[in-house]
Design a protein around this motif. Structure first.
Motif, PDB file in Angstrom:
ATOM      1  N   SER A 108       0.828  -1.209   0.000  1.00 18.40           N
ATOM      2  CA  SER A 108       0.000   0.000   0.000  1.00 18.40           C
ATOM      3  C   SER A 108       0.863   1.260   0.000  1.00 18.40           C
ATOM      4  N   TYR A 109       2.053   1.166   0.565  1.00 19.07           N
ATOM      5  CA  TYR A 109       2.991   2.294   0.506  1.00 19.07           C
ATOM      6  C   TYR A 109       3.380   2.565  -0.948  1.00 19.07           C
ATOM      7  N   ILE A 110       3.669   1.497  -1.690  1.00 17.77           N
ATOM      8  CA  ILE A 110       4.010   1.656  -3.106  1.00 17.77           C
ATOM      9  C   ILE A 110       2.813   2.198  -3.869  1.00 17.77           C
ATOM     10  N   ALA A 111       1.620   1.702  -3.535  1.00 16.98           N
ATOM     11  CA  ALA A 111       0.415   2.181  -4.210  1.00 16.98           C
ATOM     12  C   ALA A 111       0.235   3.683  -4.017  1.00 16.98           C
ATOM     13  N   ALA A 112       0.674   4.195  -2.877  1.00 19.27           N
ATOM     14  CA  ALA A 112       0.565   5.630  -2.611  1.00 19.27           C
ATOM     15  C   ALA A 112       1.563   6.454  -3.422  1.00 19.27           C
ATOM     16  N   PRO A 234      12.493   5.037 -11.874  1.00 22.61           N
ATOM     17  CA  PRO A 234      12.315   6.310 -11.163  1.00 22.61           C
ATOM     18  C   PRO A 234      11.870   6.126  -9.716  1.00 22.61           C
ATOM     19  N   MET A 235      11.024   5.125  -9.470  1.00 18.88           N
ATOM     20  CA  MET A 235      10.572   4.898  -8.101  1.00 18.88           C
ATOM     21  C   MET A 235      11.743   4.544  -7.204  1.00 18.88           C
ATOM     22  N   LEU A 236      12.649   3.670  -7.689  1.00 18.60           N
ATOM     23  CA  LEU A 236      13.821   3.305  -6.888  1.00 18.60           C
ATOM     24  C   LEU A 236      14.737   4.497  -6.667  1.00 18.60           C
ATOM     25  N   ALA A 237      14.693   5.471  -7.594  1.00 20.25           N
ATOM     26  CA  ALA A 237      15.499   6.681  -7.464  1.00 20.25           C
ATOM     27  C   ALA A 237      14.816   7.740  -6.606  1.00 20.25           C
ATOM     28  N   ALA A 257      14.633   0.176   1.346  1.00 16.11           N
ATOM     29  CA  ALA A 257      14.980   0.302   2.761  1.00 16.11           C
ATOM     30  C   ALA A 257      13.805  -0.090   3.646  1.00 16.11           C
ATOM     31  N   LEU A 258      12.610   0.294   3.229  1.00 11.34           N
ATOM     32  CA  LEU A 258      11.420  -0.104   3.982  1.00 11.34           C
ATOM     33  C   LEU A 258      11.276  -1.621   4.030  1.00 11.34           C
ATOM     34  N   PHE A 259      11.533  -2.272   2.907  1.00 14.04           N
ATOM     35  CA  PHE A 259      11.417  -3.721   2.881  1.00 14.04           C
ATOM     36  C   PHE A 259      12.398  -4.349   3.864  1.00 14.04           C
ATOM     37  N   CYS A 260      13.562  -3.737   4.026  1.00 11.53           N
ATOM     38  CA  CYS A 260      14.529  -4.231   5.009  1.00 11.53           C
ATOM     39  C   CYS A 260      13.950  -4.152   6.414  1.00 11.53           C
ATOM     40  N   GLY A 412      26.168  -3.969  -8.194  1.00  4.95           N
ATOM     41  CA  GLY A 412      25.652  -5.068  -8.983  1.00  4.95           C
ATOM     42  C   GLY A 412      24.163  -5.258  -8.879  1.00  4.95           C
ATOM     43  N   THR A 413      23.451  -4.280  -8.323  1.00  8.84           N
ATOM     44  CA  THR A 413      21.991  -4.343  -8.208  1.00  8.84           C
ATOM     45  C   THR A 413      21.443  -2.936  -8.070  1.00  8.84           C
ATOM     46  N   PRO A 414      20.274  -2.658  -8.652  1.00  9.02           N
ATOM     47  CA  PRO A 414      19.633  -1.340  -8.429  1.00  9.02           C
ATOM     48  C   PRO A 414      18.774  -1.332  -7.172  1.00  9.02           C
ATOM     49  N   PHE A 415      18.605  -2.492  -6.526  1.00 10.07           N
ATOM     50  CA  PHE A 415      17.675  -2.576  -5.395  1.00 10.07           C
ATOM     51  C   PHE A 415      18.369  -2.255  -4.081  1.00 10.07           C
ATOM     52  N   LEU A 416      18.687  -0.989  -3.935  1.00  9.63           N
ATOM     53  CA  LEU A 416      19.316  -0.485  -2.711  1.00  9.63           C
ATOM     54  C   LEU A 416      18.481   0.668  -2.172  1.00  9.63           C
TER      55      LEU A 416
END
Length: 416
Positions: A108-112, A234-237, A257-260, A412-416
């Motif tokens: 729901s955070y992403i949906a926002a 863009p969302m990851l940025a 970071a939230l997922f962490c 080696g990953t964009p998921f940071l």
């Protein structure tokens, strides 16, 4: 009998605004009241490979799904440390239920972050702010430009909680309508689809986190309007097309970071649950083929219990530090360095590993009678093992990423 670990150790008192129906200041307490129901249904969730309907309905009544919903829709914008405490309360009784709940409340955070028109679709439907939104991250589907939006086809695995979701954010790679090859990596999108339009495959049959119902979902030529699309890059940025939430400090927290932090809640809940279960067992059983009539009298038990407690305590400190940093940066509007992003992800994997080591130590010390399926300790061990195998949580992978950044190498990953 040793004092039970406080599952609300990270909770801080934060004044909250009142919304219609309830306030979120008591959300941890409301969830705590449901723990007997969650515990009672934990084995059933594992057997049925999905969380029972009545548990989902009861959790919805606590407001847990509102924690990341914008206030204008009746949501709470709950502080992250309170979210961690709330999810950990659920994980104390059933990690599968916790994983489903944190996944849907988190998505729901992403949906926002979607365009405001899409948020109206999500949060003003029949479920209102208690809407349950699932999501998958692996881009197994494709999105072809179509009529101003996209037509989506393909399968996407690990759709946690799909049986109870109202919406699903499907990750899809954009492919040209004429079928020509794409030069370089494709653009990746999150496309929002009503769950009723997706097929659910019956392919989730695992030894850990079995009750999450993380089946594969399949899209068959579903048209998705442009306003229900969120580009992943863009969302990851840190950029969002939402005009209403773009300047809200609450929505400055980076999703990876939230997922962490959310993952930390599941790990901590499992670790604390193992401590509690072990504490109860050692006072009512002996150690077979020894003179110890009660396990808690044995020196080896003292060492095992203390070692496990210290690992959980260390994990709690790491979780509190990373959660506090995320909240502080969002409040102050500070950006992250690549090293800080990589460290948070490494801390997520590290604290999960600490919890896993503590659980395994206690499970191995619990005796052969703990192998009975009715004994929660073995399910806890299976679930924490599954948690550490998650590709975003895996301790070895996360440490490698952090080590690469420390060494001046691309992560080696964009998921940071």
């Amino acid at each position: 009998m040793p004092e039970r670990p406080d599952p609300g150790a990270l909770t801080q008192v934060v004044p909250r605004a009142t919304v219609v129906g309830m306030v979120d200041a008591g959300i941890v307490e409301r969830i705590r009241e449901l723990r007997p129901l969650i515990r009672q249904n934990a084995l059933r969730a594992e057997h049925d490979r999905r969380v029972p309907d009545e548990v989902v309905a009861a959790l919805s009544g606590t407001g847990v799904y509102r924690m990341n919903v914008p206030a204008r829709y009746g949501g709470y914008r709950t502080p992250l440390h309170t979210q961690v405490d709330a999810f950990a309360e659920i994980a104390l009784e059933c990690a599968s239920t916790a994983w489903v709940t944190l996944g849907q409340a988190g998505v729901s955070y992403i949906a926002a972050l979607f365009p405001d028109e899409a948020q109206d679709d999500f949060f003003t439907g029949p479920a209102g702010p208690d809407v349950r939104i699932g999501g998958t991250l692996v881009p197994g589907a494709t999105a072809v430009p179509y009529d101003g939006g996209y037509r989506v086809d393909g399968a996407s695995g690990f759709a946690t909680g799909c049986h109870h979701a109202h919406w699903h954010l499907l990750t899809a790679a954009v492919v040209p309508a004429d079928g020509r090859p794409v030069g370089g990596p494709p653009e990746v999108l999150w496309v929002a689809v009503p769950m009723s339009e997706l097929e659910i495959l019956d392919d989730w049959d695992t030894t850990g986190l079995a009750g999450t119902g993380s089946n594969t979902v399949v899209a068959h030529g579903i048209p998705v309007p442009a306003h229900r699309v969120l580009p992943l890059g863009p969302m990851l940025a840190g950029r969002t097309p939402s005009k209403t939430n773009a300047d809200d400090p609450f929505y400055r927290m980076p999703v990876p970071a939230l997922f962490c932090a959310w993952t930390a809640s599941a790990a901590l809940g499992l670790g604390r649950a193992a401590l509690t279960e072990f504490d109860q067992r050692v006072h009512r059983r002996g150690i077979t083929y020894t003179l110890h009539q009660r396990q808690h009298e044995a020196t080896v038990t003292h060492l095992q219990f203390a070692e496990a407690q210290m690992r959980i305590s260390a994990a709690e400190l790491v979780a509190a530090r990373l959660t506090g940093e995320i909240e502080t940066k969002a409040h102050d509007g500070d950006s992250y360095t690549p090293r800080e992003k990589a460290r948070i992800r490494a801390e997520c994997g590290y604290l999960t590993r600490l919890c896993k080591e503590a659980v395994e130590l206690l499970a191995s010390a619990a005796g052969a009678s703990s192998l009975q399926r009715s004994v929660p300790l073995q399910r806890i061990a299976r679930d924490v093992n599954a948690l550490t195998l998650h590709s975003f949580v895996n301790p070895a992978t996360n440490l490698e990423i952090y080590g690469r950044v420390l060494s001046g190498v691309d992560p080696g990953t964009p998921f940071l």
